[in-house]
Design a protein around this motif. Structure first.
Motif, short mmCIF file in Angstrom:
data_model
loop_
_atom_site.label_atom_id
_atom_site.label_comp_id
_atom_site.label_asym_id
_atom_site.label_seq_id
_atom_site.Cartn_x
_atom_site.Cartn_y
_atom_site.Cartn_z
N ALA A 8 0.79 -1.40 -0.09
CA ALA A 8 -0.06 -0.04 0.06
C ALA A 8 0.97 1.17 -0.12
O ALA A 8 1.90 1.31 0.59
N PHE A 9 0.42 2.24 -0.59
CA PHE A 9 1.01 3.62 -0.75
C PHE A 9 0.61 4.56 0.34
O PHE A 9 -0.70 4.58 0.59
N VAL A 10 1.52 5.11 0.97
CA VAL A 10 1.09 6.17 1.91
C VAL A 10 1.57 7.48 1.63
O VAL A 10 2.96 7.46 1.46
N PHE A 11 0.79 8.59 1.63
CA PHE A 11 1.14 9.81 1.21
C PHE A 11 1.34 10.68 2.27
O PHE A 11 0.21 10.86 3.18
N SER A 12 2.28 11.47 2.36
CA SER A 12 2.26 12.53 3.51
C SER A 12 2.02 11.83 4.83
O SER A 12 1.84 12.63 5.98
N GLY A 13 2.09 10.67 4.98
CA GLY A 13 1.75 9.98 6.28
C GLY A 13 0.25 10.13 6.80
O GLY A 13 -0.05 9.99 7.86
N SER A 14 -0.74 10.58 6.07
CA SER A 14 -2.01 11.06 6.22
C SER A 14 -3.34 10.12 6.13
O SER A 14 -4.12 10.06 6.89
N PHE A 15 -2.89 9.10 5.05
CA PHE A 15 -3.81 8.13 4.71
C PHE A 15 -3.26 7.20 3.83
O PHE A 15 -2.29 7.05 3.19
N LYS A 16 -3.88 5.83 4.18
CA LYS A 16 -3.36 4.67 3.37
C LYS A 16 -4.40 4.34 2.19
O LYS A 16 -5.54 4.67 2.07
N LEU A 17 -3.67 4.45 0.81
CA LEU A 17 -4.49 4.11 -0.16
C LEU A 17 -4.13 3.10 -0.87
O LEU A 17 -3.25 2.16 -0.66
N LYS A 18 -5.03 2.58 -2.12
CA LYS A 18 -4.88 1.76 -2.97
C LYS A 18 -3.55 1.45 -3.65
O LYS A 18 -2.83 2.73 -3.52
N THR A 19 -3.20 0.72 -4.32
CA THR A 19 -1.79 0.32 -5.24
C THR A 19 -2.01 0.92 -6.58
O THR A 19 -3.20 0.78 -7.20
N ALA A 20 -1.06 0.99 -7.28
CA ALA A 20 -1.12 1.65 -8.76
C ALA A 20 -1.80 0.22 -9.64
O ALA A 20 -2.43 0.72 -10.43
N ALA A 21 -1.76 -0.76 -9.16
CA ALA A 21 -2.17 -1.90 -9.81
C ALA A 21 -3.68 -2.05 -9.76
O ALA A 21 -4.32 -2.54 -10.56
N GLU A 22 -4.22 -1.21 -8.73
CA GLU A 22 -5.97 -1.12 -8.58
C GLU A 22 -6.53 0.14 -9.01
O GLU A 22 -7.48 0.42 -8.82
N ASP A 23 -5.43 1.12 -9.60
CA ASP A 23 -6.14 2.33 -9.95
C ASP A 23 -7.11 2.21 -11.23
O ASP A 23 -7.82 3.07 -11.34
N PHE A 24 -6.82 1.23 -11.73
CA PHE A 24 -7.90 0.92 -13.18
C PHE A 24 -8.44 -0.47 -12.95
O PHE A 24 -8.54 -1.15 -13.94
N TYR A 53 -9.01 9.91 -14.18
CA TYR A 53 -8.02 10.14 -13.06
C TYR A 53 -8.37 9.58 -12.03
O TYR A 53 -9.17 9.86 -11.27
N PRO A 54 -7.52 8.42 -11.52
CA PRO A 54 -7.86 7.60 -10.40
C PRO A 54 -7.84 8.64 -9.23
O PRO A 54 -6.83 9.48 -9.03
N ASP A 55 -8.67 8.52 -8.28
CA ASP A 55 -8.95 9.09 -6.87
C ASP A 55 -7.69 8.91 -6.23
O ASP A 55 -7.16 10.19 -5.52
N ARG A 56 -6.77 7.87 -6.31
CA ARG A 56 -5.58 7.76 -5.49
C ARG A 56 -4.37 8.67 -6.05
O ARG A 56 -3.89 9.45 -5.21
N PHE A 57 -4.74 9.08 -7.33
CA PHE A 57 -3.51 9.83 -8.15
C PHE A 57 -3.71 11.42 -7.59
O PHE A 57 -3.14 12.07 -7.39
N ALA A 61 -1.77 14.50 -5.80
CA ALA A 61 -1.50 15.82 -6.49
C ALA A 61 -1.81 17.05 -5.85
O ALA A 61 -2.76 16.96 -4.97
N ARG A 62 -1.09 18.02 -6.28
CA ARG A 62 -1.45 19.17 -5.49
C ARG A 62 -2.13 20.21 -6.43
O ARG A 62 -2.73 21.24 -6.12
N LEU A 63 -2.51 19.47 -7.56
CA LEU A 63 -3.57 20.38 -8.61
C LEU A 63 -4.74 20.15 -8.59
O LEU A 63 -5.10 19.02 -8.01
N ASP A 64 -5.81 20.96 -9.03
CA ASP A 64 -6.92 20.50 -9.01
C ASP A 64 -7.33 19.77 -10.22
O ASP A 64 -6.55 19.60 -11.29
N ARG A 65 -8.65 19.59 -10.50
CA ARG A 65 -9.03 18.61 -11.61
C ARG A 65 -9.00 19.31 -13.04
O ARG A 65 -8.78 18.53 -13.96
N ASN A 66 -9.16 20.69 -12.90
CA ASN A 66 -8.80 21.29 -14.27
C ASN A 66 -7.38 21.32 -14.47
O ASN A 66 -6.73 21.04 -15.67
#
Length: 313
Positions: A8-24, A53-57, A61-66
Motif C-alpha cells: 500500500a502507498f502512504v502519502f504524507s503520512g495522512s492516509f493509506k491508499l490503494k496501489t497502482a495496480a488497482e487504479d484501473f 484520473y484515479p482518486d488515489r492519483f 497531486a497538488r493540482l485541481d481537476r482542471n
C-alpha cells in the motif's frame, strides 16, 4: 530491489491508499477499439488522451481537476475515431498522461522526484526528464508541479509494471499481427498541441505537425502524402518542427522492416476551448476531415510501404 504492487502507498503520512495496480480495476487502463475485422494494414494509437484520473492519483497531486488536465491530448481518440469504422484498430489510453507517459522510454525518470535513489539503468539525463516530462511526469502544462513532495520510488515502478509495460506489449502485438497479415504495418500516433505553438521565425501557427523522426520512422511517400492531404484540405502543416515524434514513433518506426510510424499533432485551437476543456463548434468538421484523411492514407499503394529506395537503409 524487490518491490511488490501489493504494498500500500502512504502519502504524507495522512492516509493509506490503494496501489497502482488497482487504479484501473474498474476502468481499464487502455482499450482496443476495432470493428469485427481489421481490413487495412493501419493501426491508430492515442496514448495521451486518457481522461480517467484515479482518486488515489488525485489525492497525491497538488493540482485541481482542471489544472492537472493541461497535458491531456483532449478528445484526440474521438477525433481520429473514424479510422475504426474504416477497418483500422485503435489503441487508446484511459490513464492520463499526467499519471504516466507511455511516449517515453520505460525508465526515463527524474531522480529529484523520488524519496529513494533510482536504479542505475534509468535514463535520468534526457531532455524530456530535464523538462519535467519523463515516464512519470513531474510537470503538466506550462511548468505546473504535479506533486508537492517526493514520491516513493515504488510508486513509479508500480505504474510502469502495471500500465506501461502492458500498454507496449499490446501495441507491439497489434503491430506484429498487422505486419504478419498484410506484409507491412503503418502506425499513426495521434496527439494534440497547444494553440500557442508557433514554428520558426515566421511565427507560423500550424494546424498540424507531421513527425517522422526526420525521415527515419516512415517512408517518404507516407509523410509526403499525409502533408499533401492536409494542405489540400486547407490546413497549414509543419514537418518535424517542433515535434519530430517521441519514443513511440522512434521505437516502432522501422521502414526497412516494413514498419512505418508517423506522429500527427493537431492544434487544439481547431476543436476545443483550452481553458474550459469543452469541444468547440469546429470539432465535428475536423473529425469528418480526419476520417477522410485516414481513408485517403489507407488507399495509398502498398508498394509505397514495401518498395523503398536503398538510401532508406
Amino acid at each position: 530491489m524487490a518491490l511488490s504492487n501489493d504494498d500500500a502507498f502512504v502519502f504524507s503520512g495522512s492516509f493509506k491508499l490503494k496501489t497502482a495496480a488497482e487504479d484501473f480495476s474498474v476502468v481499464p487502463p487502455f482499450e482496443i477499439r476495432s470493428g469485427a475485422e481489421q481490413r487495412v494494414p493501419f493501426l491508430f494509437n492515442s496514448p495521451h488522451s486518457g481522461r480517467h484520473y484515479p482518486d488515489r492519483f488525485l489525492a497525491m497531486a497538488r493540482l485541481d481537476r482542471n489544472a492537472i488536465r493541461r497535458s491531456e491530448d483532449c478528445y484526440v481518440d474521438e477525433l481520429f475515431g473514424g479510422a475504426v469504422a474504416l477497418g483500422a484498430p485503435m489503441l487508446a489510453a484511459n490513464f492520463p498522461r499526467a499519471y504516466l507517459d507511455v511516449n517515453r522510454e520505460p525508465w526515463e525518470l527524474d531522480p529529484r522526484m523520488f524519496a529513494e535513489p533510482v536504479p542505475s539503468f534509468c535514463n535520468i539525463r534526457s531532455a524530456r526528464v530535464a523538462g519535467g516530462l519523463g515516464t512519470v511526469p513531474k510537470l503538466v502544462g506550462e511548468g505546473l508541479d504535479i506533486y508537492s513532495g517526493r514520491l516513493p520510488l515504488a510508486e513509479a515502478i508500480a505504474r510502469i509494471e502495471a500500465v506501461y509495460k502492458p500498454y507496449h506489449e499490446t501495441l507491439k502485438r497489434l503491430l506484429t499481427r498487422t505486419h504478419a497479415r498484410f506484409g507491412f504495418a503503418v502506425l499513426i500516433d495521434c496527439h494534440s498541441m497547444p494553440a500557442s505553438i508557433r514554428v520558426g521565425d515566421s511565427g507560423l501557427r500550424p494546424d498540424f505537425i507531421i513527425g517522422d523522426r526526420f525521415g527515419m520512422s516512415a517512408s517518404a511517400a507516407l509523410t509526403e502524402t499525409a502533408i499533401g492531404l492536409l494542405i489540400g484540405m486547407g490546413y497549414t502543416v509543419a514537418h518535424n518542427k517542433p515535434y519530430a515524434g517521441g519514443f513511440i514513433t522512434e521505437h516502432y518506426g522501422r521502414p526497412v522492416r516494413h514498419l512505418h510510424a508517423l506522429q500527427i499533432e493537431v492544434n487544439r485551437g481547431l476543436y476545443m476551448n483550452e481553458r474550459t476543456f469543452q469541444k468547440s463548434a469546429g470539432f465535428d468538421a475536423l473529425a469528418d476531415d480526419l476520417a477522410h484523411f485516414a481513408a485517403d492514407l489507407m488507399a495509398m499503394p502498398h508498394q509505397d510501404f514495401i518498395d523503398l529506395p536503398l538510401a532508406a537503409e
